[in-house]
Design a protein around this motif. Structure first.
Motif, short mmCIF file in Angstrom:
data_model
loop_
_atom_site.label_atom_id
_atom_site.label_comp_id
_atom_site.label_asym_id
_atom_site.label_seq_id
_atom_site.Cartn_x
_atom_site.Cartn_y
_atom_site.Cartn_z
N ARG A 206 0.85 -1.19 0.00
CA ARG A 206 0.00 0.00 0.00
C ARG A 206 0.89 1.24 0.00
O ARG A 206 1.86 1.32 0.76
N VAL A 207 0.56 2.23 -0.85
CA VAL A 207 1.35 3.45 -0.93
C VAL A 207 1.02 4.39 0.23
O VAL A 207 1.90 4.98 0.83
N LYS A 208 -0.28 4.53 0.54
CA LYS A 208 -0.70 5.42 1.61
C LYS A 208 -1.75 4.72 2.46
O LYS A 208 -2.70 4.13 1.93
N LYS A 209 -1.61 4.84 3.77
CA LYS A 209 -2.51 4.13 4.67
C LYS A 209 -3.88 4.79 4.75
O LYS A 209 -4.90 4.14 4.56
N ASN A 210 -3.90 6.07 5.07
CA ASN A 210 -5.17 6.78 5.23
C ASN A 210 -5.39 7.72 4.04
O ASN A 210 -4.73 8.76 3.91
N ILE A 211 -6.30 7.32 3.17
CA ILE A 211 -6.57 8.09 1.95
C ILE A 211 -7.81 8.95 2.16
O ILE A 211 -8.85 8.47 2.62
N THR A 212 -7.69 10.22 1.85
CA THR A 212 -8.81 11.16 2.03
C THR A 212 -9.40 11.55 0.68
O THR A 212 -8.78 11.36 -0.37
N ILE A 213 -10.59 12.13 0.73
CA ILE A 213 -11.20 12.65 -0.49
C ILE A 213 -10.32 13.72 -1.11
O ILE A 213 -10.19 13.81 -2.33
N ALA A 214 -9.66 14.52 -0.26
CA ALA A 214 -8.77 15.57 -0.77
C ALA A 214 -7.64 14.98 -1.61
O ALA A 214 -7.25 15.56 -2.63
N ASP A 215 -7.11 13.84 -1.20
CA ASP A 215 -6.06 13.18 -1.97
C ASP A 215 -6.56 12.83 -3.37
O ASP A 215 -5.85 12.99 -4.37
N LEU A 216 -7.80 12.36 -3.43
CA LEU A 216 -8.36 11.90 -4.69
C LEU A 216 -8.78 13.05 -5.58
O LEU A 216 -8.53 13.06 -6.79
N VAL A 217 -9.41 14.06 -4.99
CA VAL A 217 -9.91 15.19 -5.76
C VAL A 217 -8.77 16.01 -6.35
O VAL A 217 -8.88 16.53 -7.46
N SER A 218 -7.65 16.09 -5.64
CA SER A 218 -6.54 16.90 -6.15
C SER A 218 -6.03 16.37 -7.48
O SER A 218 -5.65 17.16 -8.36
N VAL A 219 -6.03 15.06 -7.65
CA VAL A 219 -5.60 14.47 -8.92
C VAL A 219 -6.57 14.86 -10.02
O VAL A 219 -6.18 15.28 -11.11
N SER A 220 -7.88 14.73 -9.75
CA SER A 220 -8.90 15.09 -10.74
C SER A 220 -8.79 16.55 -11.13
O SER A 220 -8.86 16.90 -12.31
N GLN A 221 -8.62 17.42 -10.14
CA GLN A 221 -8.57 18.85 -10.41
C GLN A 221 -7.38 19.22 -11.28
O GLN A 221 -7.47 20.08 -12.17
N THR A 222 -6.26 18.57 -11.05
CA THR A 222 -5.07 18.84 -11.86
C THR A 222 -5.32 18.50 -13.32
O THR A 222 -4.99 19.29 -14.22
#
Length: 472
Positions: free
Chosen positions: A74-90
Motif C-alpha cells: 500500500r502506498v498510503k494508509k489513510n486516503i482522504t477525499i482531498a487526496d483523490l480530488v486533487s488528482v482530478s482537479q489537476t
C-alpha cells in the motif's frame, strides 16, 4: 447582431470537434457554453474525473502492484477525499486550458450563457449579465445529458446522490449501495471497493454490463466479488429513504427496499440508472424540432435533425453515448453540413467499448452469443495474462484476451479483453478488423517483447490450433 456560418451549442467532445472542424474549413464559428467551465460532462463530471479517480485509487492503495509486491502492499494508509480530488482537479485544469487554447488558435468565438432558439436561424444566448441575439446558417446541438434523477428518489447530494456529486463528498464513506449495473455504476462500484468501501451493487438484470461477451462478464463478476463487492443481480429497488435512527441509536444511513423484500443499508447510495437529455430549455419548438421523453434528439445518418440546417451529435442523440464516438459524430456532422471534407467509411460495428472498472474491460466486434445467434461458425482463441511476461511484470495474472475467429476464412470477428491495459490493447484488434485481416496476421508478424500485445499472437495460435491447423 452577429452572424456566423456555424454556431455550436455545448463544449463537450462533440461540440469541441465540430467547432474546430468548421473553423478548419474556414467558417466563422461560435460555440456556446452555459456552465462556468469548458468540456461538458466529459471533463467536469464524467469521463476525466472518474478515470482520474480510478488512477489515484489504484496508485494510493497499491492495488495495481499487489500482484508483484504482495497483498499487503500500500502506498498510503489513510486516503482522504482531498487526496483523490486533487488528482482530478489537476487533470481537469489542464483540459480546460487545452480546450480554450484550441478555440483561440482556431479563432472560435466562445460565448458564455444558455442558448435558446428564437427561430430557425436565430439564437438567444443568455449570459450572466446580458442577453445576446445571434444568427447562423448552420447549428450543431451538442448539449449532452445529465444523470437521471427520478422524482420518487429523495436525492440530497450527500448520502443519496448521482455520479455528478460523488467527488463532492467530504469523506470516504464506510459503505455504499450502488443502484445500476451499467458502465457508470460498475466503474464506481469497483473504484470505491478498491478504496476499502463496503459496496453492494443492485442490478435488475442477471449480468452487469449486459453488452459484454458472457465469458468476460462472468469473469468480471468473479473479480468484483473478489474485491468484496456484494452483487444483487436480478433485483429491483422498490424504494429509497434516509433513516436517522436504527435499533434505537441515532445514526444516519440510507435504506433501500428491494422488490424481493430484502433491505439494504449503507452510509451512502449512488443512483446510476440512465441519463437524461437537457433539450427542453433550448426552445426547439421555435424551430420545429421534436425530442423524445428523455429529451434526446433523433438524427439521420448524417446527424441532421428533421430541420436540415440543424445537426445534433454526442450523448444528446443516444447510443452509444461515448466520448470517443461523440468526437467523431461532431466532426462528421460539420463535414456534411458544409460538404467540404471527405470522412470515409464509418463502420459502427467497429466502435471499441471501454469500461474503466477494476480491472479494465474492452471489446470490439461481435460476442460469442451474437455469433451463435447469427449462425456464424467461429472458434475462440484465448490468451491468459499468466502466460504473458509483460503481465507478470505488471502484477496481473488474472487478465485474458479472446479472439473470435471465423472457422473458414480465419477473419477476426471480435476481440474481448479484461485486465491491465485492456482499453489500449483493443485498438490493435480493431485495426486488423477494419483492414479485413485474419488470425494469421498475428502469427506471421513480430511483436515487441515483453508486451501485452503478445496476447494477440498467443490467442491466434490457440484459436487456429483448435481448428487443427498446427502451428508451433
Amino acid at each position: 447582431m452577429k452572424h456566423f456560418d456555424c454556431v455550436v451549442i455545448g463544449t463537450g467532445p462533440a461540440g469541441q470537434k465540430g467547432a474546430i472542424q468548421a473553423a478548419k474549413l474556414g467558417k466563422r464559428v461560435a460555440i456556446v457554453e452555459k456552465t462556468r467551465v469548458l468540456g461538458g460532462a466529459q471533463i467536469n463530471t464524467g469521463t476525466i474525473p472518474s478515470k482520474a479517480l480510478r488512477e489515484a485509487v489504484l496508485h494510493l492503495t497499491g492495488a495495481a502492484q499487489r500482484g508483484l509486491f504482495g497483498s499487503s502492499y500500500r502506498v498510503k494508509k489513510n486516503i482522504t477525499i482531498a487526496d483523490l480530488v486533487s488528482v482530478s482537479q489537476t487533470v481537469m485544469r489542464h483540459e480546460w486550458d487545452l480546450i480554450r487554447n484550441q478555440f483561440e488558435r482556431n479563432h472560435i468565438e466562445l460565448l458564455w450563457g444558455s442558448a435558446r432558439f428564437a427561430g430557425p436561424n436565430e439564437l438567444y444566448v443568455e449570459g450572466p449579465e446580458s442577453v445576446e441575439k445571434i444568427t447562423a446558417d448552420k447549428f450543431l446541438v451538442a448539449v449532452g445529458t445529465r444523470p437521471a434523477r427520478p422524482q420518487n428518489i429523495p436525492f440530497n447530494d450527500t448520502t443519496i446522490l448521482t455520479s455528478d456529486e460523488l467527488l463532492k463528498l467530504d469523506r470516504v464513506p464506510r459503505s455504499m449501495v450502488v443502484v445500476g449495473g451499467g458502465v457508470i455504476g460498475t466503474e464506481y462500484a469497483c473504484i470505491m471497493a478498491t478504496l476499502g468501501v463496503k459496496v453492494t451493487l443492485v442490478e435488475g438484470r442477471r449480468q452487469v454490463l449486459g453488452f459484454l461477451d458472457r465469458e468476460i462478464g462472468d469473469a468480471f463478476h468473479y473479480f468484483m466479488r473478489q474485491r468484496g463487492i456484494t452483487l444483487r443481480l436480478g433485483e429491483k429497488v422498490q424504494s429509497i429513504s434516509e433513516v436517522e435512527t436504527y435499533n434505537g441509536k441515532a445514526r444516519r444511513f440510507v435504506e433501500a427496499q428491494l422488490e424481493s423484500g430484502k433491505t439494504l443499508r449503507a452510509e451512502t447510495l449512488l443512483y446510476a440508472v440512465g441519463r437524461q437529455g437537457v433539450c427542453g430549455a433550448l426552445g426547439l419548438d421555435n424551430v420545429g424540432i421534436e425530442f423524445d421523453d428523455r429529451e434526446r434528439l433523433h438524427v439521420n445518418d448524417s446527424y441532421q435533425t428533421n430541420i436540415e440546417h440543424v445537426y445534433a451529435a454526442g450523448d444528446v442523440i443516444g447510443f452509444p453515448a461515448l466520448a470517443s464516438t461523440s468526437m467523431e459524430q461532431g466532426r462528421r456532422a460539420i463535414c456534411h453540413a458544409f460538404g467540404d471534407c471527405e470522412v470515409g467509411n464509418y463502420n459502427t460495428q467497429l466502435f471499441p467499448f471501454g469500461v474503466y472498472a477494476v480491472p479494465e474491460i474492452s471489446m470490439v466486434g461481435k460476442t460469442e452469443e451474437q455469433l451463435t445467434e447469427e449462425g456464424i461458425p467461429y472458434e475462440a482463441g484465448i490468451a491468459h495474462y499468466r502466460e504473458i511476461a509483460r503481465a507478470q511484470l505488471l502484477g496481473d495474472e488474472l487478465g485474458m484476451l479472446k479472439l473470435l475467429i471465423h472457422q473458414d476464412t480465419h477473419k477476426i470477428l471480435g476481440v474481448h479483453v479484461i485486465g491491465a491495459g485492456a482499453t489500449e490493447l483493443i485498438h490493435i484488434g480493431q485495426a486488423v478488423m477494419a483492414l479485413d485481416g485474419d488470425a494469421e496476421f498475428f502469427i506471421n508478424n513480430v511483436f515487441n517483447f515483453p508486451t501485452l500485445a503478445e496476447c494477440y499472437k498467443v490467442a491466434a495460435y490457440n484459436g487456429l490450433n483448435k481448428l487443427n491447423l498446427v502451428y508451433a
